[in-house]
Design a protein around this motif. Structure first.
Motif, PDB file in Angstrom:
ATOM      1  N   MET A   4      21.013   7.549 -15.933  1.00 18.32           N
ATOM      2  CA  MET A   4      21.244   7.164 -17.310  1.00 18.32           C
ATOM      3  C   MET A   4      22.601   6.473 -17.466  1.00 18.32           C
ATOM      4  SD  MET A   4      19.294   7.531 -20.040  1.00 18.32           S
ATOM      5  CE  MET A   4      18.277   8.936 -19.757  1.00 18.32           C
ATOM      6  N   MET A   5      23.631   7.014 -16.816  1.00 16.37           N
ATOM      7  CA  MET A   5      24.967   6.412 -16.907  1.00 16.37           C
ATOM      8  C   MET A   5      24.991   5.034 -16.263  1.00 16.37           C
ATOM      9  SD  MET A   5      26.973   8.180 -18.679  1.00 16.37           S
ATOM     10  CE  MET A   5      28.547   7.501 -18.252  1.00 16.37           C
ATOM     11  N   ILE A   6      24.220   4.841 -15.199  1.00 15.48           N
ATOM     12  CA  ILE A   6      24.166   3.532 -14.541  1.00 15.48           C
ATOM     13  C   ILE A   6      23.618   2.498 -15.508  1.00 15.48           C
ATOM     14  CG2 ILE A   6      23.075   2.222 -12.678  1.00 15.48           C
ATOM     15  CD1 ILE A   6      23.160   4.790 -10.998  1.00 15.48           C
ATOM     16  N   LEU A   7      22.606   2.883 -16.267  1.00 12.41           N
ATOM     17  CA  LEU A   7      22.000   1.974 -17.234  1.00 12.41           C
ATOM     18  C   LEU A   7      22.977   1.618 -18.354  1.00 12.41           C
ATOM     19  CD1 LEU A   7      19.337   0.593 -17.660  1.00 12.41           C
ATOM     20  CD2 LEU A   7      18.578   2.561 -18.976  1.00 12.41           C
ATOM     21  N   LYS A   8      23.713   2.610 -18.838  1.00 14.27           N
ATOM     22  CA  LYS A   8      24.709   2.349 -19.885  1.00 14.27           C
ATOM     23  C   LYS A   8      25.804   1.415 -19.366  1.00 14.27           C
ATOM     24  CE  LYS A   8      24.369   6.569 -22.598  1.00 14.27           C
ATOM     25  NZ  LYS A   8      25.097   7.746 -23.085  1.00 14.27           N
ATOM     26  N   ARG A   9      26.276   1.683 -18.148  1.00 16.71           N
ATOM     27  CA  ARG A   9      27.305   0.815 -17.561  1.00 16.71           C
ATOM     28  C   ARG A   9      26.791  -0.599 -17.359  1.00 16.71           C
ATOM     29  NH1 ARG A   9      29.116   4.908 -13.485  1.00 16.71           N
ATOM     30  NH2 ARG A   9      27.516   3.888 -12.272  1.00 16.71           N
ATOM     31  N   TYR A  10      25.545  -0.715 -16.924  1.00 11.22           N
ATOM     32  CA  TYR A  10      24.946  -2.030 -16.702  1.00 11.22           C
ATOM     33  C   TYR A  10      24.938  -2.842 -17.998  1.00 11.22           C
ATOM     34  CZ  TYR A  10      21.220  -5.472 -16.108  1.00 11.22           C
ATOM     35  OH  TYR A  10      20.492  -6.623 -16.087  1.00 11.22           O
ATOM     36  N   VAL A  11      24.444  -2.252 -19.073  1.00 12.38           N
ATOM     37  CA  VAL A  11      24.386  -2.956 -20.362  1.00 12.38           C
ATOM     38  C   VAL A  11      25.795  -3.261 -20.857  1.00 12.38           C
ATOM     39  CG1 VAL A  11      23.686  -2.752 -22.780  1.00 12.38           C
ATOM     40  CG2 VAL A  11      22.140  -2.012 -20.971  1.00 12.38           C
ATOM     41  N   PHE A  12      26.701  -2.294 -20.735  1.00  8.60           N
ATOM     42  CA  PHE A  12      28.072  -2.488 -21.186  1.00  8.60           C
ATOM     43  C   PHE A  12      28.743  -3.644 -20.449  1.00  8.60           C
ATOM     44  CE2 PHE A  12      32.622  -1.578 -20.648  1.00  8.60           C
ATOM     45  CZ  PHE A  12      33.027  -1.623 -21.972  1.00  8.60           C
ATOM     46  N   PHE A  13      28.650  -3.659 -19.125  1.00  8.85           N
ATOM     47  CA  PHE A  13      29.320  -4.713 -18.351  1.00  8.85           C
ATOM     48  C   PHE A  13      28.661  -6.074 -18.547  1.00  8.85           C
ATOM     49  CE2 PHE A  13      31.089  -1.146 -15.780  1.00  8.85           C
ATOM     50  CZ  PHE A  13      32.406  -1.385 -16.097  1.00  8.85           C
ATOM     51  N   GLU A  14      27.367  -6.103 -18.780  1.00  2.00           N
ATOM     52  CA  GLU A  14      26.710  -7.377 -19.095  1.00  2.00           C
ATOM     53  C   GLU A  14      27.241  -7.948 -20.412  1.00  2.00           C
ATOM     54  OE1 GLU A  14      24.319  -9.386 -17.520  1.00  2.00           O
ATOM     55  OE2 GLU A  14      24.918  -8.167 -15.801  1.00  2.00           O
ATOM     56  N   VAL A  15      27.381  -7.093 -21.417  1.00  2.00           N
ATOM     57  CA  VAL A  15      27.894  -7.543 -22.712  1.00  2.00           C
ATOM     58  C   VAL A  15      29.360  -7.953 -22.582  1.00  2.00           C
ATOM     59  CG1 VAL A  15      28.478  -6.793 -25.056  1.00  2.00           C
ATOM     60  CG2 VAL A  15      26.245  -6.276 -24.106  1.00  2.00           C
ATOM     61  N   MET A  16      30.158  -7.163 -21.872  1.00  2.00           N
ATOM     62  CA  MET A  16      31.587  -7.467 -21.748  1.00  2.00           C
ATOM     63  C   MET A  16      31.830  -8.763 -20.976  1.00  2.00           C
ATOM     64  SD  MET A  16      33.507  -5.562 -23.434  1.00  2.00           S
ATOM     65  CE  MET A  16      32.380  -5.131 -24.730  1.00  2.00           C
ATOM     66  N   ARG A  17      31.021  -9.023 -19.956  1.00  2.00           N
ATOM     67  CA  ARG A  17      31.177 -10.275 -19.207  1.00  2.00           C
ATOM     68  C   ARG A  17      30.924 -11.474 -20.123  1.00  2.00           C
ATOM     69  NH1 ARG A  17      27.047 -11.283 -14.548  1.00  2.00           N
ATOM     70  NH2 ARG A  17      25.819 -11.670 -16.376  1.00  2.00           N
ATOM     71  N   THR A  18      29.842 -11.411 -20.883  1.00  3.35           N
ATOM     72  CA  THR A  18      29.534 -12.494 -21.817  1.00  3.35           C
ATOM     73  C   THR A  18      30.587 -12.573 -22.922  1.00  3.35           C
ATOM     74  OG1 THR A  18      27.196 -12.097 -21.382  1.00  3.35           O
ATOM     75  CG2 THR A  18      27.724 -13.459 -23.274  1.00  3.35           C
ATOM     76  N   PHE A  19      31.052 -11.410 -23.384  1.00  5.99           N
ATOM     77  CA  PHE A  19      32.064 -11.372 -24.436  1.00  5.99           C
ATOM     78  C   PHE A  19      33.354 -12.052 -23.992  1.00  5.99           C
ATOM     79  CE2 PHE A  19      35.824  -8.964 -25.947  1.00  5.99           C
ATOM     80  CZ  PHE A  19      35.829  -9.400 -27.257  1.00  5.99           C
ATOM     81  N   LEU A  20      33.827 -11.724 -22.801  1.00  5.54           N
ATOM     82  CA  LEU A  20      35.091 -12.300 -22.323  1.00  5.54           C
ATOM     83  C   LEU A  20      34.992 -13.808 -22.133  1.00  5.54           C
ATOM     84  CD1 LEU A  20      36.273  -9.514 -19.880  1.00  5.54           C
ATOM     85  CD2 LEU A  20      37.148 -10.039 -22.161  1.00  5.54           C
ATOM     86  N   LEU A  21      33.874 -14.288 -21.602  1.00  5.31           N
ATOM     87  CA  LEU A  21      33.696 -15.734 -21.438  1.00  5.31           C
ATOM     88  C   LEU A  21      33.636 -16.438 -22.794  1.00  5.31           C
ATOM     89  CD1 LEU A  21      31.161 -15.846 -18.474  1.00  5.31           C
ATOM     90  CD2 LEU A  21      33.546 -16.592 -18.453  1.00  5.31           C
ATOM     91  N   THR A  22      32.902 -15.844 -23.724  1.00 10.43           N
ATOM     92  CA  THR A  22      32.794 -16.429 -25.063  1.00 10.43           C
ATOM     93  C   THR A  22      34.137 -16.390 -25.782  1.00 10.43           C
ATOM     94  OG1 THR A  22      30.523 -15.609 -25.152  1.00 10.43           O
ATOM     95  CG2 THR A  22      31.489 -16.334 -27.213  1.00 10.43           C
ATOM     96  N   LEU A  23      34.861 -15.274 -25.636  1.00 11.22           N
ATOM     97  CA  LEU A  23      36.178 -15.152 -26.265  1.00 11.22           C
ATOM     98  C   LEU A  23      37.137 -16.204 -25.730  1.00 11.22           C
ATOM     99  CD1 LEU A  23      38.026 -13.474 -28.158  1.00 11.22           C
ATOM    100  CD2 LEU A  23      38.606 -12.102 -26.157  1.00 11.22           C
TER     101      LEU A  23
END
Length: 185
Positions: free
Chosen positions: A1-20
């Motif tokens: 379950m934690m792996i899935l949360k980390r996966y979604v979190f890091f996917e969003v953060m990667r896109t967020f940082l590039l967009t920012l």
């Protein structure tokens, strides 16, 4: 379950940082060009001194927009690749997947609040100080050249009779219309 949360979190953060990064660069360039267009040729060192404050001010606008874009793109991609359907069919509740995004949204909301509360007012104050210094530099360069009229500011003409001890005497500021005729003094 934690792996899935980390996966979604890091996917969003990667896109967020590039967009920012992309949005902040665009906002800073546009703001810099507006300053140059408004005040004419500005000393490059003065403009470089302004850039950190422009970045800080831009963050207050680009952080929430970038996060919204990142969440939309990431969840759209997960949905497109049927990963959300696979998670739900595996017994993972949707709130489990979205919980890191909600925590991130609250943290970024707090950061944005601090930016608007503390950083943006100081940015505007510094921009005014730098604009005043730019005006003083333009005036001192024109006054040192012996001109009695300054037409460097769009829509305005500044005239004076003399300078005594570094103080301008008989200063008159004319507001001009689009054809260059006086509107007011």
């Amino acid at each position: 379950m934690m792996i899935l949360k980390r996966y979604v979190f890091f996917e969003v953060m990667r896109t967020f940082l590039l967009t920012l990064l992309a949005m902040t660069v665009i906002v800073v360039f546009v703001t810099s060009f507006q300053a140059v267009r408004k005040w004419g040729p500005v000393d490059p060192l003065l403009l470089l001194e302004l850039v950190p404050f422009l970045v800080a001010g831009a963050f207050s606008l680009t952080v929430p927009i970038s996060f919204l874009v990142a969440v939309t793109l990431t969840l759209g991609r997960l949905s497109q690749e049927r990963e959300i359907t696979a998670m739900r069919s595996s017994g993972v509740h949707l709130h489990t997947v979205l919980s890191p995004l909600l925590v991130s949204a609250f943290v970024l909301g707090a950061v944005t609040f601090v930016l608007f509360d503390q950083v943006v007012p100081s940015v505007y104050k510094k921009k005014r100080e730098l604009a005043n210094r730019a005006i003083q530099a333009i005036l001192s360069s024109k006054l040192g050249a012996g001109a009695s009229t300054i037409d460097d500011f769009p829509g305005y003409r500044i005239a004076y009779r003399r300078i005594e001890g570094g103080v301008i005497k008989d200063l008159v500021v004319h507001q001009l219309d689009s054809s260059g005729m006086n509107i007011s003094m």
